[in-house]
Design a protein around this motif. Structure first.
Motif, short mmCIF file in Angstrom:
data_model
loop_
_atom_site.label_atom_id
_atom_site.label_comp_id
_atom_site.label_asym_id
_atom_site.label_seq_id
_atom_site.Cartn_x
_atom_site.Cartn_y
_atom_site.Cartn_z
N ALA B 107 1.28 -1.35 0.30
CA ALA B 107 -0.15 0.11 -0.11
C ALA B 107 0.71 1.09 -0.32
O ALA B 107 1.38 1.69 1.10
CB ALA B 107 -0.71 -0.53 1.26
N HIS B 108 1.51 1.86 -0.94
CA HIS B 108 2.53 2.82 -1.32
C HIS B 108 2.15 3.86 -0.83
O HIS B 108 0.75 4.27 -0.96
CB HIS B 108 2.29 2.93 -3.10
N GLY B 109 2.08 4.77 0.32
CA GLY B 109 2.12 6.29 0.68
C GLY B 109 1.57 5.55 2.43
O GLY B 109 1.36 6.92 2.58
N LYS B 110 1.14 4.38 2.42
CA LYS B 110 0.73 4.03 3.43
C LYS B 110 0.82 2.93 3.92
O LYS B 110 -0.41 2.03 4.30
CB LYS B 110 -1.15 4.98 3.13
N ALA B 111 2.09 2.51 3.26
CA ALA B 111 2.12 0.67 3.45
C ALA B 111 1.96 0.24 5.51
O ALA B 111 2.19 1.38 6.21
CB ALA B 111 3.74 0.41 3.33
N ARG B 112 1.78 -1.02 5.21
CA ARG B 112 1.81 -1.24 6.84
C ARG B 112 2.93 -2.17 7.33
O ARG B 112 2.89 -3.12 5.90
CB ARG B 112 0.85 -1.89 7.21
N ILE B 113 3.65 -2.02 8.21
CA ILE B 113 5.04 -3.37 8.66
C ILE B 113 4.79 -4.46 8.67
O ILE B 113 4.01 -4.41 9.64
CB ILE B 113 6.02 -2.28 9.69
N LEU B 114 4.96 -5.31 7.77
CA LEU B 114 4.78 -6.95 8.13
C LEU B 114 5.85 -7.71 8.98
O LEU B 114 5.42 -7.73 9.95
CB LEU B 114 4.65 -7.28 7.00
N SER B 115 6.55 -7.53 8.92
CA SER B 115 8.33 -8.17 9.78
C SER B 115 9.42 -7.23 10.32
O SER B 115 9.66 -6.91 8.25
CB SER B 115 8.25 -9.54 8.95
N ILE B 116 10.48 -7.39 9.97
CA ILE B 116 11.21 -6.55 10.36
C ILE B 116 12.72 -7.80 10.17
O ILE B 116 13.05 -8.45 11.41
CB ILE B 116 11.31 -5.39 11.04
#
Lengths: 406, 406
Positions: B107-116
């Motif tokens: 979701a470019h511009g408002k992406a959510r972090i899935l994992s690091i």
């Protein structure tokens, strides 16, 4: 249908309107049925701004961090150009160095391109998508961003053209081609339709600023046909190509000059084996590039005068080195001058024609210009003269070789 | 020894000197024997400059290219901070989102972090190297750069703290903690030593600008202890933590307000099943978030008045939608007001104490302030009142709940 790499420098993408202008030029090539990859620099002034941040932080920065900072300039331009292209109906996407990737060595700040993986890029080009590629940057062996050094976007473009086996690499700049000499000095300078790689390489390394030296070396090595043209006019530009592609070869194709010169003379150096090594060894250790060297004939059989040139900005450092080594070298006196310039005559025609140097010496002598040092290579003759005669010398040589426009 | 994530916003890294100041704060934590990862925003003004470039190119841009452009702001800061840290003897390196990588959705511009992926990062931290991480950005599933939306660096910091199982996430900002209310309105506002995740979340979503809502959600979910403190003072700040960590709970911890409110009343809507869906369906389709809703008791058994609130900036669009659906909804009249504000009382103590709302209503009534709409949740009571009473209401409530500093 051809495959073309187009490259636009900082002035050509200097603001939003100019980026729109670039997009229109790209669209014209796409509309003509070509596959197009575009390499862009940072917007003019942007790289200086970013370098300024690093410089004002400290004068001893980590080149890897410097690269992370300055590589952002090109990243901004590729995003904006991709947006501008899409806005006029051209399918496009941006590519950072690490996304392609453009593999480089790890010499941060002056990295060399090792290889470019074009697999995905070629699929996209074949599908009609324009690839907008960040110049000047790549990916080092440790997954870190590298930059190629100032002017590196020319090299990015030529390397990409070589990797993509492009039919042509068009370098758009703020001049409309390669001239026989600097038109600001000689209003009668002519734009060349074609120039050989070898001549272009000499021009670049002798002071002409049209193309970066390394990009010409790379074009020559991979036989990439490079066209230099203006992004602000529709003039046809100059093709840099193989000698075979040039039917009407000129004896001399250009007169170059460089103001970044200084001269050092060591008077009465004792003339014994190994003295050159004693002089130039310490200079090389200090990373100072010596250019022209002349050693006078020994008068007494025991001592000689030795003169050489170097970049003007290295003069002070060189003096320190030579004074430190005075006992070892054993010279009576050291004289310097930074009021000197180098003027060069370039042409592949010299290989097969005698008398080219003679024409030069006569033309300079007729104007009363004294030559300090001479150096020659297969396709160029360079002379060191007093700075005040520079414009006069360039104009005289331009006429003498019949280069003046009708 | 603790493992700490520190986060500095745009004002804290606004220029080279402020970045040096941040470096000194980081060094203090390193010198205290802690492992430190630092998350930074773009230099203040920089993101706006980059967004401005995109906006002036077109009003319909590819969010993927927008992300490539705006993500450069943070990239510049991490490079400069790493340089500043090295300059004062702290081992450090910069990390862009794609280098770690911080995986997000697309979701470019408002992406959510899935994992690091913290494998390499943890090795570096263990070896004593400070990780300087770009906030606000990540790597999407297609190997492209994503951004998390404005204020996303808070979320980056909390997500990184969760992934690294950090002992604490310190958010440095331009205020020195979380206050019982806005000190510009109530000079007697007190800084809280501690606040629960739930209360902080209500504060963030009800208009307080100290932390981004999503970052608080994430902190609550992963039980990350977040400290809010100033980068320009040495005050201890406010700890956002679990309710169990707070011994002396206050009934009410804060008074929040929001000016971004507008009110719409539909008069004499026919009171039949499905009418709410007919009203709010089209608004939801137009992506307009309705907040407080009140439906009056029907007088005649056939019709009712329906009032709701929405963001002020969506009012004009909402009116268009409702006028378009007038026949379907069947209302006699439509009235609007944007001269309204929402004032909220927040406190986890409400869960176990009756009478909290009653105190609010009495305090407002004593000042002659009329309540338009009321909405409640487990730990907050919100009222909509006329805009002109806002400061008066906030001050009255702050006193009524005994929040004034001695």
């Amino acid at each position: 249908m051809a495959r073309i790499v187009m490259k636009f420098g900082g002035t050509s993408v200097g603001d939003v309107d100019r980026i729109r202008n670039v997009a229109r030029r790209v669209k014209a090539e796409v509309d003509a049925g070509n596959e197009v990859a575009v390499v862009v620099s940072a917007m003019s002034g942007e790289t200086n701004r970013l370098v300024g941040f690093c410089d004002s932080m400290t004068n001893m920065y980590d080149a890897r961090e410097y690269d992370a900072v300055v590589a952002t300039g090109e990243q901004v331009t590729i995003g904006l150009l991709a947006i501008a292209l899409q806005d006029i109906g051209v399918e496009a996407r941006s590519w950072m160095g690490w996304q392609i990737p453009i593999h480089t060595d790890e010499a941060h700040g002056k990295a060399r391109i090792l290889s470019i993986d074009t697999t995905v890029l070629e699929q996209r080009l074949a599908s009609g998508q324009v690839a907008v590629v960040a110049g000047f940057q790549g990916l080092g062996p440790n997954n870190r961003v590298t930059t190629l050094g100032r002017g590196g976007s020319d090299t990015s473009a030529v390397a990409l053209a070589a990797a993509l086996k492009a039919d042509r690499c068009d370098i758009y700049t703020d001049v409309d081609g390669v001239y026989t000499t600097d038109p600001r000095i000689v209003p009668k300078a002519r734009k060349l339709d074609r120039i050989t790689y070898e001549e272009m390489l000499e021009q670049a390394s002798l002071g002409a600023k049209v193309l970066q030296t390394r990009s010409v070396e790379m074009a020559m090595k991979h036989r990439v046909r490079v066209r230099v043209l203006s992004s602000f006019s529709d003039a046809p530009g100059t093709l840099v190509c193989d000698e075979d592609e040039i039917v009407e070869k000129e004896l001399v194709s250009g007169i170059a000059y460089s103001r970044d010169e200084a001269k050092i003379t060591l008077v009465k150096v004792s003339d014994r084996p190994g003295v050159a090594a004693r002089i130039f060894g310490p200079l090389a250790d200090a990373n100072i590039n010596v250019d022209m060297i002349v050693q006078n004939v020994s008068e007494d059989g025991h001592s000689t005068d030795l003169t050489f040139t170097l970049p003007r900005s290295d003069l002070a450092r060189a003096l320190k080195v030579l004074e430190g080594a005075r006992d070892d070298i054993n010279y009576r006196e050291l004289t310097t001058s930074s009021a000197v310039v180098k003027v060069s005559v370039i042409g592949v025609g010299m290989r097969s024609h005698a008398g080219v140097a003679q024409t030069m010496f006569r033309a300079l002598s007729e104007k009363g210009i004294n030559i300090h040092v001479i150096s020659t290579s297969e396709i160029k003759v360079s002379v060191l003269i007093a700075e005040e005669y520079m414009e006069l010398a360039v104009r005289a040589l331009h006429s003498a070789y019949g280069l003046d426009a009708a």
